[in-house]
Design an enzyme around this catalytic site. Structure first.
Site, PDB file in Angstrom:
ATOM      1  N   GLU A   1     -36.558  44.186  13.186  1.00 30.61           N
ATOM      2  CA  GLU A   1     -37.459  45.172  12.560  1.00 30.61           C
ATOM      3  C   GLU A   1     -37.730  44.832  11.097  1.00 30.61           C
ATOM      4  O   GLU A   1     -37.828  45.714  10.250  1.00 30.61           O
ATOM      5  CB  GLU A   1     -36.869  46.584  12.654  1.00 30.61           C
ATOM      6  CG  GLU A   1     -36.294  46.888  13.995  1.00 30.61           C
ATOM      7  CD  GLU A   1     -37.085  47.866  14.806  1.00 30.61           C
ATOM      8  OE1 GLU A   1     -37.991  48.494  14.243  1.00 30.61           O
ATOM      9  OE2 GLU A   1     -36.815  47.970  15.999  1.00 30.61           O
TER      10      GLU A   1
HETATM   11  C1  LIG Z   1     -30.839  41.910  19.411  1.00 34.89           C
HETATM   12  C2  LIG Z   1     -32.286  41.783  19.022  1.00 34.89           C
HETATM   13  C3  LIG Z   1     -33.202  42.714  19.504  1.00 34.89           C
HETATM   14  C4  LIG Z   1     -34.560  42.576  19.195  1.00 34.89           C
HETATM   15  N1  LIG Z   1     -35.477  43.460  19.739  1.00 34.89           N
HETATM   16  C5  LIG Z   1     -36.811  43.218  19.572  1.00 34.89           C
HETATM   17  C6  LIG Z   1     -37.778  44.024  20.255  1.00 34.89           C
HETATM   18  O1  LIG Z   1     -37.428  44.976  20.961  1.00 34.89           O
HETATM   19  N2  LIG Z   1     -39.091  43.701  20.122  1.00 34.89           N
HETATM   20  C7  LIG Z   1     -39.514  42.658  19.345  1.00 34.89           C
HETATM   21  O2  LIG Z   1     -40.716  42.412  19.283  1.00 34.89           O
HETATM   22  N3  LIG Z   1     -38.615  41.887  18.665  1.00 34.89           N
HETATM   23  C8  LIG Z   1     -37.281  42.140  18.774  1.00 34.89           C
HETATM   24  N4  LIG Z   1     -36.363  41.347  18.122  1.00 34.89           N
HETATM   25  C9  LIG Z   1     -36.830  40.229  17.317  1.00 34.89           C
HETATM   26  C10 LIG Z   1     -36.758  40.485  15.824  1.00 34.89           C
HETATM   27  O3  LIG Z   1     -37.672  41.463  15.433  1.00 34.89           O
HETATM   28  C11 LIG Z   1     -36.986  39.141  15.107  1.00 34.89           C
HETATM   29  O4  LIG Z   1     -35.790  38.413  15.317  1.00 34.89           O
HETATM   30  C12 LIG Z   1     -37.269  39.276  13.626  1.00 34.89           C
HETATM   31  O5  LIG Z   1     -38.577  39.744  13.422  1.00 34.89           O
HETATM   32  C13 LIG Z   1     -37.109  37.964  12.855  1.00 34.89           C
HETATM   33  O6  LIG Z   1     -37.828  36.956  13.491  1.00 34.89           O
HETATM   34  P1  LIG Z   1     -37.117  35.561  13.879  1.00 34.89           P
HETATM   35  O7  LIG Z   1     -35.825  35.874  14.524  1.00 34.89           O
HETATM   36  O8  LIG Z   1     -38.085  34.756  14.640  1.00 34.89           O
HETATM   37  O9  LIG Z   1     -36.771  34.874  12.509  1.00 34.89           O
HETATM   38  P2  LIG Z   1     -37.775  33.968  11.638  1.00 34.89           P
HETATM   39  O10 LIG Z   1     -39.036  34.705  11.401  1.00 34.89           O
HETATM   40  O11 LIG Z   1     -37.845  32.614  12.220  1.00 34.89           O
HETATM   41  O12 LIG Z   1     -36.995  33.925  10.258  1.00 34.89           O
HETATM   42  C14 LIG Z   1     -35.863  33.071  10.047  1.00 34.89           C
HETATM   43  C15 LIG Z   1     -35.396  33.286   8.622  1.00 34.89           C
HETATM   44  O13 LIG Z   1     -36.448  32.946   7.715  1.00 34.89           O
HETATM   45  C16 LIG Z   1     -36.753  34.056   6.872  1.00 34.89           C
HETATM   46  N5  LIG Z   1     -38.172  34.065   6.575  1.00 34.89           N
HETATM   47  C17 LIG Z   1     -39.223  34.068   7.439  1.00 34.89           C
HETATM   48  N6  LIG Z   1     -40.383  34.117   6.778  1.00 34.89           N
HETATM   49  C18 LIG Z   1     -40.070  34.167   5.463  1.00 34.89           C
HETATM   50  C19 LIG Z   1     -40.836  34.237   4.266  1.00 34.89           C
HETATM   51  N7  LIG Z   1     -42.151  34.284   4.272  1.00 34.89           N
HETATM   52  N8  LIG Z   1     -40.162  34.270   3.090  1.00 34.89           N
HETATM   53  C20 LIG Z   1     -38.816  34.235   3.041  1.00 34.89           C
HETATM   54  N9  LIG Z   1     -38.038  34.162   4.140  1.00 34.89           N
HETATM   55  C21 LIG Z   1     -38.670  34.132   5.331  1.00 34.89           C
HETATM   56  C22 LIG Z   1     -36.314  35.279   7.650  1.00 34.89           C
HETATM   57  O14 LIG Z   1     -36.104  36.382   6.819  1.00 34.89           O
HETATM   58  C23 LIG Z   1     -35.069  34.767   8.329  1.00 34.89           C
HETATM   59  O15 LIG Z   1     -33.992  34.826   7.442  1.00 34.89           O
HETATM   60  C24 LIG Z   1     -34.988  41.505  18.366  1.00 34.89           C
HETATM   61  C25 LIG Z   1     -34.061  40.606  17.849  1.00 34.89           C
HETATM   62  C26 LIG Z   1     -32.727  40.726  18.165  1.00 34.89           C
HETATM   63  C27 LIG Z   1     -31.738  39.732  17.624  1.00 34.89           C
END
Ligand SMILES: Cc1cc2nc3c(=O)[nH]c(=O)nc-3n(C[C@H](O)[C@H](O)[C@H](O)COP(=O)(O)OP(=O)(O)OC[C@H]3O[C@@H](n4cnc5c(N)ncnc54)[C@H](O)[C@@H]3O)c2cc1C
Length: 406
Positions: A383
């Site tokens: 989120e």
């Molecule tokens: C248990 C669990 C339940 C979830 N449930 C849902 C759900 O119900 N529906 C849904 O749609 N998603 C869900 N998610 C997904 C969650 O919302 C995403 O994991 C989250 O948005 C982060 O995306 P990512 O994991 O791809 O990380 P990435 O976007 O790949 O980010 C990796 C790292 O890079 C950083 N980063 C990325 N962009 C930038 C930037 N511009 N500047 C600085 N730092 C940056 C991030 O903060 C993070 O530290 C869930 C995740 C988990 C683990």
């Protein structure tokens, strides 16, 4: 600047809990107490807790923020809703995630964006627990940057066909409907939100195994292969899917903030209890000043997180009453993000301190601090990851001219 908005002024906020709110909160408290042994069993067995839906449907708690017009909707205002989710959060982030997804990302989003036909079709079974809702935004290559998603839809003969993959979707394997976000085929704009019936051919869900925490929660990968949806299943105006998704995330952030306040509360309660019974060096460890430091810090963070939560919930309620007010939406968005960001970090810190106070016993999943430590870590990622929240909060002060990307 949103910070100047009159709703940001704490002195104008009233957090008094009415008799009606008290009744709802007592109902939540009773249900949570009765449910604890069930969640404990599933947690230690590392199994998805399939009792959450029937149990909380029976307690009439699956439609808390939904208008009484629809099914088992309880019509709770946002402050009551936040306090209810805070109580649920004490039971653990796995259980609370169920509520955040079904009620906040699901029901509240449908209630806000749905037309009357959609609300009458989706909300009554959702509030009764007959149809769970999930929120499918994240994809293998689109997380913090949802604008880069690859899922697409094609239009043929008055129907839409959606193709793509969604990942890390809570309730993905158990939901009846998933809110799916997709672009028109071959385009990078005009994203649409769809209400997808998971029983439609071409839809497949697979549980994600070996998570760091949340063993009782369903987190799934979704595969959509030309899944057919009707025109009536477009949620919100055509092409406004990003706005629908962002408003869903705002609902979700308030809910995550509330759950994290619950985690801090439970860590503090457990720490105080343990510090009063564990004796080392001839006295209760609660008499050692370095243990007192942990407890003082946790209690201060608890109060700060709760105030930020209540403030966000109060402002969110104003926005619910005036949903076309875009300035108020931006103020609400900031308040929910701030509450979520602070509470997520403070909950992880509280869990870490509680584990430390418990010593080796803190390292066992039979005790609550260790579970909180494993489970609440995700609140700094989902989120809106911490870094994304930090940028958003900074822009609230610096102004949009300082955006690093759009
Ligand atoms: C248990 C669990 C339940 C979830 N449930 C849902 C759900 O119900 N529906 C849904 O749609 N998603 C869900 N998610 C997904 C969650 O919302 C995403 O994991 C989250 O948005 C982060 O995306 P990512 O994991 O791809 O990380 P990435 O976007 O790949 O980010 C990796 C790292 O890079 C950083 N980063 C990325 N962009 C930038 C930037 N511009 N500047 C600085 N730092 C940056 C991030 O903060 C993070 O530290 C869930 C995740 C988990 C683990």
């Amino acid at each position: 600047m949103p910070e100047q908005d009159e709703f940001m002024n704490l002195s104008k906020m009233n957090f008094d809990v009415s008799e009606e709110q008290t009744l709802i909160l007592e109902q939540v408290d009773r249900a949570c107490k009765a449910f604890r042994p069930i969640e404990d069993r599933f947690y230690l067995d590392h199994k998805i807790n399939d009792q959450v839906k029937p149990f909380f449907a029976g307690a009439h708690l699956l439609g808390l923020p939904v208008s009484r017009k629809y099914g088992d909707g309880q019509g709770a205002d946002m402050v009551t809703y936040a306090l209810a989710v805070e109580r649920i959060g004490r039971e653990g982030t796995g259980l609370r995630t169920f509520f955040s997804v079904h009620l906040a990302l699901g029901e509240m989003t449908v209630q806000h964006w749905g037309n009357e036909e959609q609300k009458e079709r989706i909300l009554p079974p959702a509030t009764r627990g007959d149809a769970l809702l999930a929120f499918g935004l994240t994809e293998p290559s689109a997380g913090s940057d949802p604008a880069s998603l690859k899922t697409y839809f094609e239009e043929k003969g008055g129907k839409y066909y959606i193709t793509g993959q969604k990942m890390w979707i809570s309730l993905g394997s158990t939901a009846r409907y998933v809110l799916v976000f997709a672009y028109p085929k071959g385009k990078r704009e005009g994203m649409c939100g769809f209400i997808v019936d998971t029983q439609t051919p071409g839809f497949k869900a697979e549980l994600i195994q070996h998570k760091l925490g949340l063993p009782t929660a369903d987190t799934s990968t979704l595969y959509l292969d030309k899944v057919e949806v009707n025109k009536e299943d477009v949620l919100g105006p055509q092409g406004k899917g990003m706005s629908v998704a962002l408003s869903g995330l705002m609902n979700g952030r308030l809910s995550v903030a509330a759950g994290c306040v619950g985690v801090i509360q439970d860590c503090l309660d457990e720490s105080v209890r343990y510090a009063g019974v564990r004796v080392q060096h001839g006295k209760q460890i609660g008499r050692h000043q370095l243990i007192q430091r942990h407890i003082g810090l946790m209690s201060t963070n608890l109060e700060a997180a709760k105030l930020l939560l209540l403030k966000a919930a109060f402002i969110k309620q104003k926005y619910e009453e005036d949903p076309k007010n875009n300035e108020l939406r931006d103020v609400t968005d900031l308040a929910c993000s701030r509450a979520k960001y602070f509470a997520a970090n403070a909950s992880f810190d509280a869990a870490n301190r509680a584990v430390q106070i418990f010593g080796a016993n803190g390292y066992s999943l039979e005790n609550r601090p260790g579970r909180h430590l494993a489970d609440t870590r995700v609140t700094m990622i989902y989120e809106g990851a911490n870094e994304i929240m930090e940028q958003k909060l900074a822009l609230g002060v610096l102004g949009k001219g300082f955006e690093a990307y759009s």
